[in-house]
Motif scaffolding. Structure first.
Motif, mmCIF file in Angstrom:
data_model
loop_
_atom_site.group_PDB
_atom_site.id
_atom_site.type_symbol
_atom_site.label_atom_id
_atom_site.label_comp_id
_atom_site.label_asym_id
_atom_site.label_seq_id
_atom_site.Cartn_x
_atom_site.Cartn_y
_atom_site.Cartn_z
ATOM 1 N N PRO A 49 0.968 -5.677 4.574
ATOM 2 C CA PRO A 49 2.356 -5.704 5.055
ATOM 3 C C PRO A 49 2.519 -6.402 6.396
ATOM 4 C CG PRO A 49 1.416 -3.507 5.307
ATOM 5 C CD PRO A 49 0.414 -4.314 4.522
ATOM 6 N N SER A 50 1.413 -6.620 7.120
ATOM 7 C CA SER A 50 1.500 -7.291 8.419
ATOM 8 C C SER A 50 1.412 -8.809 8.292
ATOM 9 C CB SER A 50 0.392 -6.790 9.350
ATOM 10 O OG SER A 50 -0.884 -7.211 8.890
ATOM 11 N N PHE B 287 17.582 -11.226 5.579
ATOM 12 C CA PHE B 287 16.160 -10.972 5.345
ATOM 13 C C PHE B 287 15.399 -12.156 5.950
ATOM 14 C CE2 PHE B 287 18.495 -8.830 1.967
ATOM 15 C CZ PHE B 287 17.976 -7.550 2.041
ATOM 16 N N THR B 288 14.586 -11.886 6.932
ATOM 17 C CA THR B 288 13.980 -12.976 7.710
ATOM 18 C C THR B 288 12.477 -13.135 7.512
ATOM 19 O OG1 THR B 288 13.717 -11.488 9.613
ATOM 20 C CG2 THR B 288 15.747 -12.812 9.496
ATOM 21 N N GLU B 289 11.791 -12.085 7.002
ATOM 22 C CA GLU B 289 10.340 -12.168 6.854
ATOM 23 C C GLU B 289 9.904 -11.646 5.493
ATOM 24 O OE1 GLU B 289 8.567 -10.077 10.132
ATOM 25 O OE2 GLU B 289 8.523 -11.905 11.340
ATOM 26 N N GLY B 290 8.867 -12.278 4.955
ATOM 27 C CA GLY B 290 8.325 -11.854 3.669
ATOM 28 C C GLY B 290 6.870 -12.220 3.559
ATOM 29 N N LEU B 291 6.283 -11.891 2.432
ATOM 30 C CA LEU B 291 4.870 -12.170 2.163
ATOM 31 C C LEU B 291 4.764 -13.349 1.213
ATOM 32 C CD1 LEU B 291 3.784 -8.469 1.506
ATOM 33 C CD2 LEU B 291 3.428 -9.771 3.614
ATOM 34 N N ASP B 292 4.079 -14.399 1.640
ATOM 35 C CA ASP B 292 3.864 -15.567 0.784
ATOM 36 C C ASP B 292 2.747 -15.199 -0.199
ATOM 37 O OD1 ASP B 292 3.463 -18.016 -0.392
ATOM 38 O OD2 ASP B 292 3.136 -19.110 1.485
ATOM 39 N N LEU B 293 3.125 -14.714 -1.386
ATOM 40 C CA LEU B 293 2.162 -14.049 -2.264
ATOM 41 C C LEU B 293 1.048 -14.956 -2.755
ATOM 42 C CD1 LEU B 293 4.438 -11.687 -4.395
ATOM 43 C CD2 LEU B 293 3.255 -11.241 -2.238
ATOM 44 N N PRO C 223 0.805 -1.231 0.000
ATOM 45 C CA PRO C 223 0.000 0.000 0.000
ATOM 46 C C PRO C 223 0.831 1.270 0.000
ATOM 47 C CG PRO C 223 -0.870 -1.575 1.585
ATOM 48 C CD PRO C 223 0.426 -2.138 1.097
ATOM 49 N N ASP C 224 1.954 1.278 0.718
ATOM 50 C CA ASP C 224 2.773 2.485 0.784
ATOM 51 C C ASP C 224 3.313 2.889 -0.585
ATOM 52 O OD1 ASP C 224 2.369 2.783 3.463
ATOM 53 O OD2 ASP C 224 4.380 2.148 4.079
ATOM 54 N N ALA C 225 3.554 1.910 -1.453
ATOM 55 C CA ALA C 225 4.098 2.223 -2.776
ATOM 56 C C ALA C 225 3.115 3.070 -3.576
ATOM 57 C CB ALA C 225 4.433 0.930 -3.523
ATOM 58 N N TRP C 226 1.847 2.678 -3.568
ATOM 59 C CA TRP C 226 0.830 3.431 -4.307
ATOM 60 C C TRP C 226 0.469 4.725 -3.577
ATOM 61 C CZ3 TRP C 226 -0.809 4.797 -8.617
ATOM 62 C CH2 TRP C 226 -2.096 5.300 -8.841
ATOM 63 N N TYR D 251 7.845 -15.168 -2.648
ATOM 64 C CA TYR D 251 7.742 -14.319 -1.461
ATOM 65 C C TYR D 251 8.015 -12.860 -1.841
ATOM 66 C CZ TYR D 251 8.264 -18.612 1.365
ATOM 67 O OH TYR D 251 8.106 -19.851 1.936
ATOM 68 N N GLY D 252 7.181 -11.961 -1.368
ATOM 69 C CA GLY D 252 7.472 -10.543 -1.478
ATOM 70 C C GLY D 252 8.383 -10.130 -0.331
ATOM 71 N N VAL D 253 9.459 -9.414 -0.657
ATOM 72 C CA VAL D 253 10.442 -9.010 0.346
ATOM 73 C C VAL D 253 10.546 -7.493 0.359
ATOM 74 C CG1 VAL D 253 12.819 -9.233 1.142
ATOM 75 C CG2 VAL D 253 11.730 -11.152 -0.062
ATOM 76 N N PRO D 254 10.107 -6.825 1.421
ATOM 77 C CA PRO D 254 10.229 -5.361 1.482
ATOM 78 C C PRO D 254 11.697 -4.927 1.406
ATOM 79 C CG PRO D 254 8.683 -6.158 3.142
ATOM 80 C CD PRO D 254 9.368 -7.367 2.586
#
Length: 277
Positions: free
Chosen positions: A162-163, A175-181, A125-128, A188-191
């Motif tokens: 993002p949570s 890098f330890t956490e990501g989003l399982d898209l 969301p922050d990107a948009w 995985y999405g990685v911020p």
């Protein structure tokens, strides 16, 4: 574990003075390809990561203030070099693209969004939020051209939560956490903060070699290998220059700890000359 087929393509390129990227006072021009990636998922179909340049970019930079963008970063887009053309040569139509993962909204990453009328748009969301209100010169100074955004973007926008992170495979440390898209551990999405608000990289596990697509978290592989920050002038474009440096240091650590992971910056000619089809 589900696996995606991952391929890389070049949709145009631009040039910058070397000093801007590597802060070494060398003013020779460097070529920066605009990469986009194609993920072919066994059940989700064809998904793109960014789109590179397109004719839409050329049209938007014919007039002011968009023309300033084209002057600062001269672009070369050969015939049949767009994402649409690359996919057509592989027998993939515009309507076959189910989703486009937008790493961030700088024009060299989203120029062809309008070419894919059936795709959903996935991003943090922050990107948009960071660009949706930008117009005119304010947009250009942040690398954003609002005319590139499809008129129905909002109705096709799927913001990522993002949570909703989960642990990444151990080989991804630091890098330890990501989003399982897709909910199946295939992508995985990685911020990757700093360059642009909400910038999202992708970690794609592979049977032989895993890949981390890092968008503009660095512009060249030399940058993370030697931890070379770009010129201070890039502060005008970046969301947070200091955070960019922290992300770059983490990429350097990853490369040292897990050399088996293929790190792919979106504009690194060294890497993409080996990968682009």
């Amino acid at each position: 574990m589900t696996r995606c087929k991952l391929t890389f393509h070049e949709a145009g390129s631009c040039v910058h003075p070397q000093h801007v990227v590597l802060r070494d006072w060398k003013f020779s021009k460097l070529r920066f390809p605009a990469m986009f990636a194609v993920l072919e998922h066994p059940t989700r179909g064809v998904v793109l990561y960014d789109t590179g340049y397109s004719e839409h970019f050329c049209q938007e930079t014919e007039r002011w203030p968009g023309r300033l963008y084209g002057i600062v970063t001269p672009v070369e887009l050969p015939p049949q070099a767009s994402a649409l053309a690359h996919l057509a040569r592989r027998g993939i139509g515009a309507d076959d693209v189910r989703a486009i993962i937008c790493s961030h909204f700088h024009a060299d990453h989203v120029s062809a969004l309008a070419d894919f009328p059936k795709a959903r748009f996935l991003c943090l969301p922050d990107a948009w939020r960071a660009v949706c209100g930008l117009r005119g010169l304010r947009g250009v100074l942040k690398g954003f051209l609002p005319g590139l955004i499809p008129h129905d973007f909002e109705s096709r926008f799927t913001p990522l939560d993002p949570s909703a992170t989960r642990p990444l495979p151990s080989e991804c440390a630091p890098f330890t956490e990501g989003l399982d898209l897709f909910g199946d551990e295939s992508v995985y999405g990685v911020p990757l903060p700093g360059h642009a608000a909400g910038q999202l990289g992708l970690f794609v596990p592979g049977d032989e070699r895993s890949t981390l697509l890092v968008a503009d978290a660095c512009w060249t592989s030399r940058s993370y290998r030697e931890q070379i920050m770009p010129s201070q002038v890039t502060r005008l474009l970046f969301d947070d220059y200091g955070v960019y440096g922290h992300t770059l240091a983490r990429l350097s650590e990853l490369a040292e700890r897990s050399p088996q992971i293929q790190i792919v910056p979106s504009h690194c000619d060294e890497v993409l000359s080996r990968l682009v089809t």
